[in-house]
Design an enzyme around this catalytic site. Structure first.
Site, short mmCIF file in Angstrom:
data_model
loop_
_atom_site.label_atom_id
_atom_site.label_comp_id
_atom_site.label_asym_id
_atom_site.label_seq_id
_atom_site.Cartn_x
_atom_site.Cartn_y
_atom_site.Cartn_z
N ASN A 197 0.79 -1.24 0.00
CA ASN A 197 0.00 0.00 0.00
C ASN A 197 0.81 1.28 0.00
OD1 ASN A 197 -2.31 -1.46 -0.07
ND2 ASN A 197 -2.96 -1.00 2.03
N GLU A 208 -3.25 -0.56 -7.77
CA GLU A 208 -4.60 -0.76 -7.26
C GLU A 208 -5.24 0.62 -7.11
OE1 GLU A 208 -5.32 -3.38 -3.66
OE2 GLU A 208 -5.90 -1.44 -2.84
N TRP A 255 -10.07 -7.47 12.72
CA TRP A 255 -9.43 -7.09 11.47
C TRP A 255 -7.91 -7.13 11.68
CZ3 TRP A 255 -6.30 -2.70 10.79
CH2 TRP A 255 -5.74 -2.61 9.51
N ARG A 315 -15.13 -2.33 6.74
CA ARG A 315 -14.71 -3.60 6.15
C ARG A 315 -15.94 -4.45 5.82
NH1 ARG A 315 -10.79 -1.37 5.21
NH2 ARG A 315 -8.64 -1.75 5.81
N ASP A 375 -7.86 -11.51 -3.86
CA ASP A 375 -7.67 -10.47 -2.86
C ASP A 375 -7.85 -11.06 -1.46
OD1 ASP A 375 -7.34 -7.80 -1.98
OD2 ASP A 375 -9.51 -7.65 -1.70
N HIS A 377 -1.04 2.51 9.71
CA HIS A 377 -2.15 2.50 8.75
C HIS A 377 -2.68 3.93 8.59
CE1 HIS A 377 -5.66 0.63 6.76
NE2 HIS A 377 -4.92 -0.46 6.70
N SER A 416 2.98 -2.05 4.97
CA SER A 416 4.04 -3.06 5.09
C SER A 416 5.38 -2.53 4.57
CB SER A 416 3.64 -4.32 4.32
OG SER A 416 3.41 -4.04 2.95
#
Ligand SMILES: Cc1cc2nc3c(=O)[nH]c(=O)nc-3n(C[C@H](O)[C@H](O)[C@H](O)COP(=O)(O)OP(=O)(O)OC[C@H]3O[C@@H](n4cnc5c(N)ncnc54)[C@H](O)[C@@H]3O)c2cc1C
Length: 610
Positions: free
Chosen positions: A59, A124, A215, A246, A334, A371, A418
């Site tokens: 990401n 993405e 999560w 989510r 995914d 995040h 990550s």
């Protein structure tokens, strides 16, 4: 009872072999060929941490070699998403180095999807690239294992050690082997904490047969914060806990669906509620509503308001976008790469995403630093671009000398994910080597009396159980001790009800926070009577202690910030508006363990990028 003790001496000690820890091991070896670099991990680094199960996207990738984005663009994005409050120096520092990290991952064997026409990595979204990532963690861990002098798996670190002669300097850490009960003492000149974020601080939505499902990884147990807080490191943004929208019940991520597959969400009546609520959001947060893309918390806010108005369930219209076999494959992969549980939920509920829409919902809150949120330690910034009051030594060093952090550990720098966490580990590793070269041979001085005291305290829950079991009333229940699971459930319930969990629609106020704090302090008192049946439960006991200390930081920060900065993450009902005049600042705290006292303050936010 006498216990086996192992003493390990090292130059650099890395606590946690997840993404930050692996990056730290790799880079500290590059700069310190002659050094003894040790990684200590409570699981096994091959499949540990938040990426244990694999991921389907990286990401954080700029794509500078294709002129896709520049680091400055990423700073603007992270700042906007966090409603103006990030450490721009730290975000910039990661962004300028993250591409080289991703190129290394590819070199080490990670399959990255390519665009069929350009050959560039398949995007993405603006910052994310698609990977075949089931084996992401083992690939990255292999590089770390080769770099480290030794990896100690299955050791739960419980406390940091401070230097006997310099109480503001780190001297190592202690913990225990979760399989054989050996007491471990690590004496180290520099320590890098990369022990991940925190789930199970708040009561999860999953109950009954789904108990434990969350999560963020259930094994992310707040050690990154618990270890640092107890040692007296300054923390920031602990009130900035994150709530995620989510897929319901399986917590399947929505990024690939929204960004790549272009699915959209509506309320139960087919209305696109985000657009419909724009004016109302603008009235609440002013200019922040105009940020593109709309900040994560505000998108949550629109969904929460819709649910409160009785227009749920919220649906993601997967059936509208899976119009080719390639897209269908991406949709399933995914989840199979990253959240197998979501695919299982679909199968068990007779949901074919090609045929019908799937429910979305907001999660319970999590405490993280990597995040769309940035709780964690206050760290010294990069020498070439941090303002003077944001640097006091070595890049990524906390307010404790020789103690560094990476990934979820470091506060103020959101959107690392990550790749950024690994990159931050590399930055911390390089700095730690520089720090210990400057130390010029001075070794850590460990206080033997403190070690004896810790050895007793760490194993005490086993003793509590051994004695308390004489009065079992049923099963393993005894009036003489508190089991770790019961302590955890008490924590989750009170955080949920008093500190803005999902059951109050994330709402709290000063009286609720005060009562929550009172109950939390009582829970802390009772933790002295934790009982552990075996080593596994002993690990649970120490995870609980780290979670409780972290929770207290969350409560205190939330009480201190008298505004609602991130509607959709939480609401201060008594201060419902965003207040830039008084609160365009970081909230910082420091815990003094000897006095059992907390100090809170405001720290300035500087904007370095226009
Ligand atoms: C469901 C999910 C989806 C995600 N999706 C994406 C995505 O699509 N793309 C992306 O780039 N990122 C994604 N992330 C984010 C990414 O996983 C994190 O940003 C990253 O792993 C943070 O790195 P870290 O080193 O701080 O923590 P981690 O990688 O979690 O590592 C922490 C390590 O510390 C160990 N540890 C913890 N406590 C102790 C202790 N007391 N003693 C010893 N060891 C300890 C843990 O076992 C673990 O190995 C996702 C995460 C999750 C959970």
């Amino acid at each position: 009872m006498a216990r086996r003790t192992e003493v390990v001496d090292c130059d650099v000690l890395i606590i946690g072999g997840g993404f930050g820890g692996c990056g730290a091991a790799y880079e500290s070896r590059f700069w310190g060929r002659d050094l003894r670099i040790v990684v200590v991990e409570k699981a096994n680094i091959e499949r540990s941490g938040a990426v244990a199960h694999g991921l389907s996207a990286i990401n954080c990738y700029m794509g500078m070699r294709w002129n896709e984005n520049q680091p400055e663009d990423h700073v603007r994005y992270a700042r906007g998403d966090l409603m103006g409050l990030v450490r721009e120096d730290l975000v910039y520092d990661i962004a300028r180095h993250v591409d080289s990290t991703v190129h290394k991952f590819e070199e080490w064997g990670l399959p990255i999807m390519k665009h069929p026409d350009t050959g560039h990595y398949l995007r993405e979204g603006r910052w994310q690239i698609m990977i075949h990532g089931e084996s992401y963690k083992p690939i990255v861990a292999e590089a770390a294992a080769k770099a480290a002098s030794k990896v100690y798996n299955r050791i739960m670190v419980t406390h940091l050690l401070l230097d006997r002669h310099h109480p503001d300097r780190v001297a190592g850490a202690v913990g225990f082997h979760v399989r054989d009960g050996t007491f471990y003492v690590f004496r180290a000149k520099a320590v890098i904490v990369a022990a991940g974020g925190a789930s199970h601080i708040y009561r999860p939505r999953a109950i009954g047969e789904g108990t434990g499902r969350t999560w963020y990884a259930p094994w992310s147990s707040a050690s990154a914060y618990g270890l640092l807080i107890e040692a007296g490191a300054k923390m920031i943004q602990m009130e900035n806990r994150i709530v995620l929208a989510r897929f319901k019940d399986g917590y399947g991520p929505v990024g690939a669906w929204f960004l790549l597959l272009k699915a959209y969400a509506t309320n139960a009546y087919g209305e696109r509620y985000e657009e419909a609520r724009f004016d109302e959001i603008k009235a609440l947060v002013g200019k922040y509503a105009d940020i593109k893309p709309m900040p994560t918390c505000l998108r949550n806010h629109a969904m929460i308001e819709e649910m409160k108005a009785g227009r749920g369930p919220i649906f993601m219209h997967t059936q509208e976008c899976l119009d080719t076999p390639e897209k269908e494959e991406i949709g399933w992969e995914d989840f199979l790469d990253m959240t197998v549980g979501q695919a299982v939920v679909w199968a068990s509920q007779n949901i074919d995403p090609k045929e019908r829409a799937s429910e979305l919902i907001t999660s319970e809150p999590y405490v993280m630093g990597s995040h769309a949120t940035c709780s964690g330690a206050w760290a010294s910034g990069p020498e070439d671009c941090a303002p003077r009051d944001w640097q006091w030594g070595y890049n990524r060093m906390t307010t404790i000398e020789g103690l560094f952090g990476a990934g979820d550990t470091i506060g103020g720098s959101a959107h690392k994910f990550s790749s950024g966490s690994f990159t931050e580990g590399r930055i911390a590793g390089k700095s730690a080597v520089r720090y210990l070269r400057d130390l010029n041979g001075a070794g850590p001085a460990v206080d033997e009396a403190r070690l004896r005291q810790l050895a007793e305290a760490i194993f005490k829950p086993l003793e509590e159980y051994r004695v308390g079991r004489n009065e079992f009333v049923a099963g393993t229940v005894s009036p003489n001790y508190l089991l770790p699971l019961h302590g955890l459930q008490r924590l989750e319930k009170l955080m949920d009800e008093y500190v803005g969990g999902y059951s109050t629609f994330y709402l709290t106020n000063e009286p609720l926070l005060d009562r929550g704090l009172e109950l939390l302090r009582m829970l802390r008192e009772d933790l002295d009577h934790l009982g552990a049946e075996d080593l596994h439960q002993l690990q649970r006991a120490w995870e609980l202690r780290h979670r409780v200390l972290t929770a207290e930081a969350v409560v205190r920060h939330t009480r201190f910030r008298e505004e609602t900065r991130w509607p959709g993450y939480y609401y201060r009902a008594d201060h419902p508006r965003l207040d830039d005049d008084a609160w365009h600042v970081f909230v910082a705290s420091r815990y003094d363990a000897a006095a059992d006292a907390w100090q809170l303050e405001k720290l300035p936010v500087h904007h370095l990028i226009s």
